[in-house]
Design an enzyme around this catalytic site. Structure first.
Site, PDB file in Angstrom:
ATOM      1  N   ASP A   7       9.174   2.644   0.188  1.00 54.10           N
ATOM      2  CA  ASP A   7       8.110   3.282   0.934  1.00 54.10           C
ATOM      3  C   ASP A   7       8.274   2.851   2.390  1.00 54.10           C
ATOM      4  OD1 ASP A   7       5.874   4.112   2.223  1.00 54.10           O
ATOM      5  OD2 ASP A   7       4.435   3.226   0.814  1.00 54.10           O
ATOM      6  N   TYR A   9       0.857  -1.190   0.000  1.00 54.34           N
ATOM      7  CA  TYR A   9       0.000   0.000   0.000  1.00 54.34           C
ATOM      8  C   TYR A   9       0.885   1.230   0.000  1.00 54.34           C
ATOM      9  CZ  TYR A   9      -3.495   3.396   1.665  1.00 54.34           C
ATOM     10  OH  TYR A   9      -4.335   4.475   1.818  1.00 54.34           O
ATOM     11  N   LYS A  33       3.876   8.629   9.298  1.00 61.57           N
ATOM     12  CA  LYS A  33       3.636   7.980  10.586  1.00 61.57           C
ATOM     13  C   LYS A  33       4.590   8.428  11.708  1.00 61.57           C
ATOM     14  CE  LYS A  33       0.743   4.592   8.566  1.00 61.57           C
ATOM     15  NZ  LYS A  33       0.769   3.736   7.401  1.00 61.57           N
TER      16      LYS A  33
HETATM   17  C1  LIG Z   1       0.171   4.310   6.011  1.00 63.99           C
HETATM   18  C2  LIG Z   1       0.939   4.104   4.797  1.00 63.99           C
HETATM   19  C3  LIG Z   1       0.844   4.972   3.687  1.00 63.99           C
HETATM   20  C4  LIG Z   1      -0.145   6.091   3.626  1.00 63.99           C
HETATM   21  O1  LIG Z   1       0.074   7.063   4.595  1.00 63.99           O
HETATM   22  P1  LIG Z   1      -1.145   8.061   4.984  1.00 63.99           P
HETATM   23  O2  LIG Z   1      -0.504   9.004   5.957  1.00 63.99           O
HETATM   24  O3  LIG Z   1      -2.216   7.203   5.572  1.00 63.99           O
HETATM   25  O4  LIG Z   1      -1.577   8.729   3.738  1.00 63.99           O
HETATM   26  C5  LIG Z   1       1.685   4.762   2.621  1.00 63.99           C
HETATM   27  N1  LIG Z   1       2.557   3.755   2.611  1.00 63.99           N
HETATM   28  C6  LIG Z   1       2.676   2.890   3.637  1.00 63.99           C
HETATM   29  C7  LIG Z   1       3.688   1.799   3.577  1.00 63.99           C
HETATM   30  C8  LIG Z   1       1.861   3.022   4.746  1.00 63.99           C
HETATM   31  O5  LIG Z   1       1.945   2.133   5.737  1.00 63.99           O
END
Ligand SMILES: *Cc1c(COP(=O)(O)O)cnc(C)c1O
Length: 427
Positions: A239, A144, A267
């Site tokens: 990511d 994601y 995060k």
């Molecule tokens: C949570 C997450 C996102 C998206 O971040 P948001 O702040 O919710 O937009 C993207 N990549 C990874 C790996 C994530 O865990």
């Protein structure tokens, strides 16, 4: 366990908010029932409006590595707020934050702050396309990268749970340059590069995927991706929105010894406030406006409250002591859950990397999304509710990571294991 106030609030929320929630997984659709509403959270615990206490393994979906309501973060945010909540011109905290991240992560020479992980990934891809002057990207099933149109293809938990992995409202043309491949499968990556010579701008991945449960890269897989991208003039984008500052102070890339070209953050670096960031090689980052032709902007980017919260979080992680503790607690929980499942004679595959953990209700091993999908989701749903009734809050979906924080104690872990023993007997 009574949750009447939560139920009433949810009924009211449903009238005004689609599905009653501002982010879909919160609605408990994958496990049934109604979500509880939090009144407060502290340390390893979260409390609902009915006064119930839960040991929390959701940790606000990753940011709360120091536990909830960390005093230093609260103090930093209060102090920043006294000086104004947003300026619209540069502020010193942005420089401190940038320096902290660049010094922690050798592959990141320059960094730009934004407001969410979604923005970070979306902008990193735009930058990769602008820099390479190529259009296609490779992403992996189950990874994601936020909800940008062209990245919302086979994108893990939320999308999986709701049964339409490719969202409505995304024109086919928007994702036609997105090549989706299985994780941990070198041949498919080789084939994609062969079929698209000089067309692939970047490969983006979660180095330790945590949005379809948790599974680890096979030995040599990240090295392989580093090599094949370099050979083909494509960028490697990690990511690390979830893994950054979670799997160690230099993230998954430090843990596995790989230097990507670009990295996305979010995060943890916001200390619980809305934040994202992306950074990497200087010559790539210098393609961003105002220096270069790749446009990217944000009214609230580098926001002083978010920066001060993030800095306060990172400074407490700097000496590495937290990671040692998380590793110990993680190992303890992993072993306890495995033993509990063996005792109950239920097939559970426990995957863990540091303080990220997932118990799949399948025999395993789980190396990718296809393996993860073999899980018994009905059984997971029963397990989730049984755990909740025992006072343990795990993510309301089989396809999510659990997070341990520095505020969790051995006592919490022991209680969690005995809760799991009881829960497994009931399902
Ligand atoms: C949570 C997450 C996102 C998206 O971040 P948001 O702040 O919710 O937009 C993207 N990549 C990874 C790996 C994530 O865990």
């Amino acid at each position: 366990m009574e949750r009447r106030k939560s139920e009433a609030l949810f009924a009211e929320a449903l009238k005004y908010i689609p599905g009653g929630v501002n982010s879909p997984v919160r609605a408990f659709r994958a496990v049934g029932g109604t979500p509880f509403f939090a009144s407060r959270a502290n340390g390893s615990k979260i409390y609902d409006v009915d006064g119930n206490e839960y040991i929390d393994y959701v940790g606000t979906w990753g940011p709360a590595i120091l536990g909830h309501a960390n005093q230093k973060i609260i103090d930093a945010v209060k102090a920043a707020a006294e000086n104004g909540t947003s300026f619209g011109v540069p502020n010193p905290l942005e420089v401190r934050m940038a320096k902290l991240i660049c010094e922690a992560i050798p592959s990141v020479k320059k960094i730009r702050m934004c407001n969410s992980g979604t923005e970070a990934c979306m902008s990193a891809i735009r930058l990769a396309r602008g820099f390479t002057k190529r259009e296609k990207i490779i992403k992996f099933e189950g990874c994601y990268h936020g909800h940008a149109d062209f990245l919302l293809v086979k994108a893990g938990s939320g999308a999986l749970t709701f049964g339409h992995p490719d969202s409505a409202g995304v024109p086919a043309a928007f994702s036609e340059h997105t090549i989706v491949l299985p994780f941990n499968d070198e041949d498919s990556v080789r084939a994609a590069f062969k079929a698209n010579p000089d067309k692939i701008a970047a490969v983006i991945l979660e180095p330790v995927p945590g949005n379809a449960g948790v599974y680890l890269p096979k030995p040599g897989y990240l090295e392989f991706l580093r090599k094949i991208t370099k050979e083909n003039g494509a960028l490697l984008i990690f990511d690390e929105v979830m893994t950054g500052f979670r799997l160690g102070f230099s993230g998954a890339q430090g843990r596995f010894g790989i230097e990507p070209d670009l990295t996305c953050f979010g995060k943890i670096i916001g200390g619980g406030l809305p934040v994202g960031a992306f950074g990497g090689r200087a010559e790539i980052m210098d393609c961003l406006a105002p220096l270069g032709p790749v446009y990217q902007a944000g009214t609230l980017s580098g926001n002083p409250l978010a920066m001060s919260a993030g800095i306060a979080a990172l400074e407490q992680l700097l000496d590495g002591a937290v990671y040692k503790k998380l590793e110990q607690l993680g190992a303890m929980l992993e072993e306890g859950l495995r033993n509990a499942a063996a005792k109950a004679k239920i097939d559970v595959c426990v995957n863990r990397c540091g303080s990220m953990i997932c118990s799949y209700f399948t025999k395993g091993p789980v190396h990718n999304l296809t393996d993860a999908m073999k899980s018994d989701r009905n059984r997971f749903a029963k397990f989730f509710h049984a755990m909740l009734d025992e006072g343990v809050f795990i993510a309301p979906s089989q396809f999510e990571a659990g997070f341990i924080s520095a505020a969790h104690s051995e006592e919490d872990i022991k209680k969690t294991i005995s809760a799991a023993e009881k829960a497994l007997k009931k399902i």
